[in-house]
Write a protein that holds these residues in place. Sequence first.
Motif, mmCIF file in Angstrom:
data_model
loop_
_atom_site.group_PDB
_atom_site.id
_atom_site.type_symbol
_atom_site.label_atom_id
_atom_site.label_comp_id
_atom_site.label_asym_id
_atom_site.label_seq_id
_atom_site.Cartn_x
_atom_site.Cartn_y
_atom_site.Cartn_z
ATOM 1 N N TYR A 101 -9.548 -17.403 1.665
ATOM 2 C CA TYR A 101 -8.351 -17.116 2.498
ATOM 3 C C TYR A 101 -8.950 -17.382 3.899
ATOM 4 O O TYR A 101 -10.022 -16.509 4.357
ATOM 5 N N ARG A 102 -8.675 -18.722 4.191
ATOM 6 C CA ARG A 102 -9.438 -19.090 5.437
ATOM 7 C C ARG A 102 -8.501 -18.854 6.907
ATOM 8 O O ARG A 102 -8.986 -19.364 7.818
ATOM 9 N N SER A 103 -7.442 -18.399 6.587
ATOM 10 C CA SER A 103 -6.848 -18.320 7.948
ATOM 11 C C SER A 103 -7.092 -17.219 8.829
ATOM 12 O O SER A 103 -7.855 -16.215 8.430
ATOM 13 N N ALA A 104 -6.950 -17.253 10.232
ATOM 14 C CA ALA A 104 -7.371 -16.654 11.048
ATOM 15 C C ALA A 104 -6.860 -15.267 11.059
ATOM 16 O O ALA A 104 -7.316 -14.123 11.474
ATOM 17 N N HIS A 105 -5.641 -15.180 10.520
ATOM 18 C CA HIS A 105 -4.829 -14.148 10.371
ATOM 19 C C HIS A 105 -4.916 -13.212 9.003
ATOM 20 O O HIS A 105 -4.327 -12.383 8.712
ATOM 21 N N ALA A 106 -5.851 -13.667 8.277
ATOM 22 C CA ALA A 106 -6.041 -13.238 6.834
ATOM 23 C C ALA A 106 -6.595 -11.797 6.955
ATOM 24 O O ALA A 106 -6.017 -10.930 6.362
ATOM 25 N N PRO A 107 -7.545 -11.409 7.748
ATOM 26 C CA PRO A 107 -8.001 -9.910 7.854
ATOM 27 C C PRO A 107 -6.900 -9.056 8.299
ATOM 28 O O PRO A 107 -6.723 -7.984 7.703
ATOM 29 N N LYS A 108 -6.093 -9.339 9.357
ATOM 30 C CA LYS A 108 -4.891 -8.735 9.600
ATOM 31 C C LYS A 108 -3.912 -8.378 8.679
ATOM 32 O O LYS A 108 -3.266 -7.340 8.401
ATOM 33 N N VAL A 109 -3.657 -9.673 7.917
ATOM 34 C CA VAL A 109 -2.769 -9.536 6.700
ATOM 35 C C VAL A 109 -3.217 -8.390 5.849
ATOM 36 O O VAL A 109 -2.478 -7.595 5.146
ATOM 37 N N PHE A 110 -4.448 -8.617 5.365
ATOM 38 C CA PHE A 110 -5.110 -7.631 4.455
ATOM 39 C C PHE A 110 -5.142 -6.405 4.947
ATOM 40 O O PHE A 110 -4.634 -5.401 3.896
ATOM 41 N N THR A 111 -5.307 -5.880 6.049
ATOM 42 C CA THR A 111 -5.097 -4.600 6.696
ATOM 43 C C THR A 111 -3.756 -4.172 6.523
ATOM 44 O O THR A 111 -3.494 -2.981 6.204
ATOM 45 N N LEU A 112 -2.650 -5.048 6.806
ATOM 46 C CA LEU A 112 -1.125 -4.660 6.631
ATOM 47 C C LEU A 112 -0.840 -4.353 5.354
ATOM 48 O O LEU A 112 -0.216 -3.515 4.983
ATOM 49 N N VAL A 113 -1.419 -5.429 4.339
ATOM 50 C CA VAL A 113 -1.055 -4.943 2.904
ATOM 51 C C VAL A 113 -1.538 -3.718 2.644
ATOM 52 O O VAL A 113 -0.937 -2.875 1.769
ATOM 53 N N ARG A 114 -2.815 -3.206 2.763
ATOM 54 C CA ARG A 114 -3.225 -2.113 2.630
ATOM 55 C C ARG A 114 -2.342 -0.747 3.244
ATOM 56 O O ARG A 114 -2.262 0.065 2.341
ATOM 57 N N LEU A 115 -2.012 -0.795 4.490
ATOM 58 C CA LEU A 115 -1.335 0.190 5.053
ATOM 59 C C LEU A 115 0.252 0.121 4.212
ATOM 60 O O LEU A 115 0.616 1.203 4.052
ATOM 61 N N LEU A 116 0.627 -1.130 3.798
ATOM 62 C CA LEU A 116 2.024 -0.970 3.002
ATOM 63 C C LEU A 116 1.782 -0.303 1.809
ATOM 64 O O LEU A 116 2.830 0.472 1.282
ATOM 65 N N LEU A 117 0.636 -0.575 1.272
ATOM 66 C CA LEU A 117 0.576 0.028 -0.055
ATOM 67 C C LEU A 117 0.282 1.611 -0.207
ATOM 68 O O LEU A 117 0.634 2.446 -1.023
ATOM 69 N N ILE A 118 -0.531 1.948 1.023
ATOM 70 C CA ILE A 118 -0.630 3.467 1.135
ATOM 71 C C ILE A 118 0.614 4.135 1.053
ATOM 72 O O ILE A 118 0.513 5.137 0.535
ATOM 73 N N PHE A 119 1.414 3.780 1.746
ATOM 74 C CA PHE A 119 2.780 4.323 1.769
ATOM 75 C C PHE A 119 3.799 4.058 0.715
ATOM 76 O O PHE A 119 4.543 4.955 0.261
ATOM 77 N N ALA A 120 3.731 2.693 0.097
ATOM 78 C CA ALA A 120 4.969 2.386 -0.707
ATOM 79 C C ALA A 120 4.619 3.163 -2.001
ATOM 80 O O ALA A 120 5.528 3.303 -2.977
ATOM 81 N N LEU A 121 3.492 3.086 -2.552
ATOM 82 C CA LEU A 121 3.066 3.559 -3.817
ATOM 83 C C LEU A 121 3.243 4.967 -4.001
ATOM 84 O O LEU A 121 4.175 5.234 -4.852
ATOM 85 N N PRO A 122 3.041 5.949 -3.085
ATOM 86 C CA PRO A 122 3.163 7.348 -3.160
ATOM 87 C C PRO A 122 4.794 7.468 -3.080
ATOM 88 O O PRO A 122 5.462 8.372 -3.920
ATOM 89 N N ILE A 123 5.456 6.943 -2.334
ATOM 90 C CA ILE A 123 7.109 6.779 -2.090
ATOM 91 C C ILE A 123 7.638 6.331 -3.379
ATOM 92 O O ILE A 123 8.489 7.129 -3.690
ATOM 93 N N ALA A 124 7.418 5.352 -3.957
ATOM 94 C CA ALA A 124 7.934 4.966 -5.310
ATOM 95 C C ALA A 124 7.708 5.494 -6.300
ATOM 96 O O ALA A 124 8.259 5.660 -7.467
ATOM 97 N N ILE A 125 6.412 6.419 -6.454
ATOM 98 C CA ILE A 125 6.436 7.483 -7.579
ATOM 99 C C ILE A 125 6.855 8.763 -7.345
ATOM 100 O O ILE A 125 7.462 9.270 -8.143
#
Length: 327
Positions: A101-125
């Motif tokens: 992942y060479r995009s300059a926004h890749a680290p921010k997108v990675f952090t965003l995905v982690r935040l979404l999964l932290i809330f999405a997985l517990p809510i879905a379960i």
Amino acid sequence: MAEILASSLYLKIAFLFIVFVAVTSLVFTAMRGFVSRQQVLGRLDRDSAPATADATTRGLRASDARASAWAKLAARIESSGLSLGDSDVQGLKRKMLAAGYRSAHAPKVFTLVRLLLIFALPIAIVMPQLLSEEPKSLFSLYLQGAGFAAMGLFLPSLFITAKADRRRQEVLNGFPDSLDLMLVCVEAGMGLEAALDRVGREMTVSHPLVAEMLSQTTLELRAGAGREEALRNMADRTGVDEIRAFSTLLIQSDKLGSSIATTLRIYAAEMREKRRMRAEEKAHRLPVLLSIPLVACMLPVMIGVLMLPAVIRVIREVAPALAGGGG
């Protein structure tokens, strides 16, 4: 149908599981058709493009276009006041580069995905269990939510690490072949930049990651970067120790004025020897790995087959004697 499902919790879970599998299958089929169509269109574009067109560059542009939506979302979130920066920015950038992942926004997108999964997985379960007729205890729901939140926190890191390891292994396996081709090009009279470009175009099909690495280095050299800077950037992008040693070797040869062909010949032989030793190491590890299922599965069965006749004979001879003695 609704009354039957409402009568049992297990029927609800089974029905939801079937719906999930059906939807996932449909999405997977649609995505597979879309990917196959894109691959066909890509092959047609490569066939119709001039011979000097760089397929790797087009792939990088396509990946940047696909990541633009995530980049815009991350920019909007940061503009609202929520920072998506990581504590170790350089380390995260190196991990993302090693994973491809060479995009300059890749680290921010990675952090965003982690935040979404932290809330999405517990809510879905947890939410379906809260809305059910017989909800579980709050302590059990809390443990499940905490566990899936931790899973959402660590799963993206594991995915990036696994992808980076796979890419390093593929680059490491294809690099000796690229060194042999590079040696042929240099001995034929080509310069280092022309050799990198030629080998990158030749290895697009056999080793695409190596071709992408060499093509990116060629583009940096053509853009005006120094040879030392381009080679060091190539080593940093891959994160492979052998590539870093190769870059250092070329830089030293360039500074000292030694023959690049001799350097490539010696290092290519060393890389082939290392690849052969890795293959032998994997072959020697196979008996140890096979002993685990052998001991766990086959050995108890063999012991049972061998001991069963003796056990039956003992029971037939000892049981009447015990019965008579007891009488």
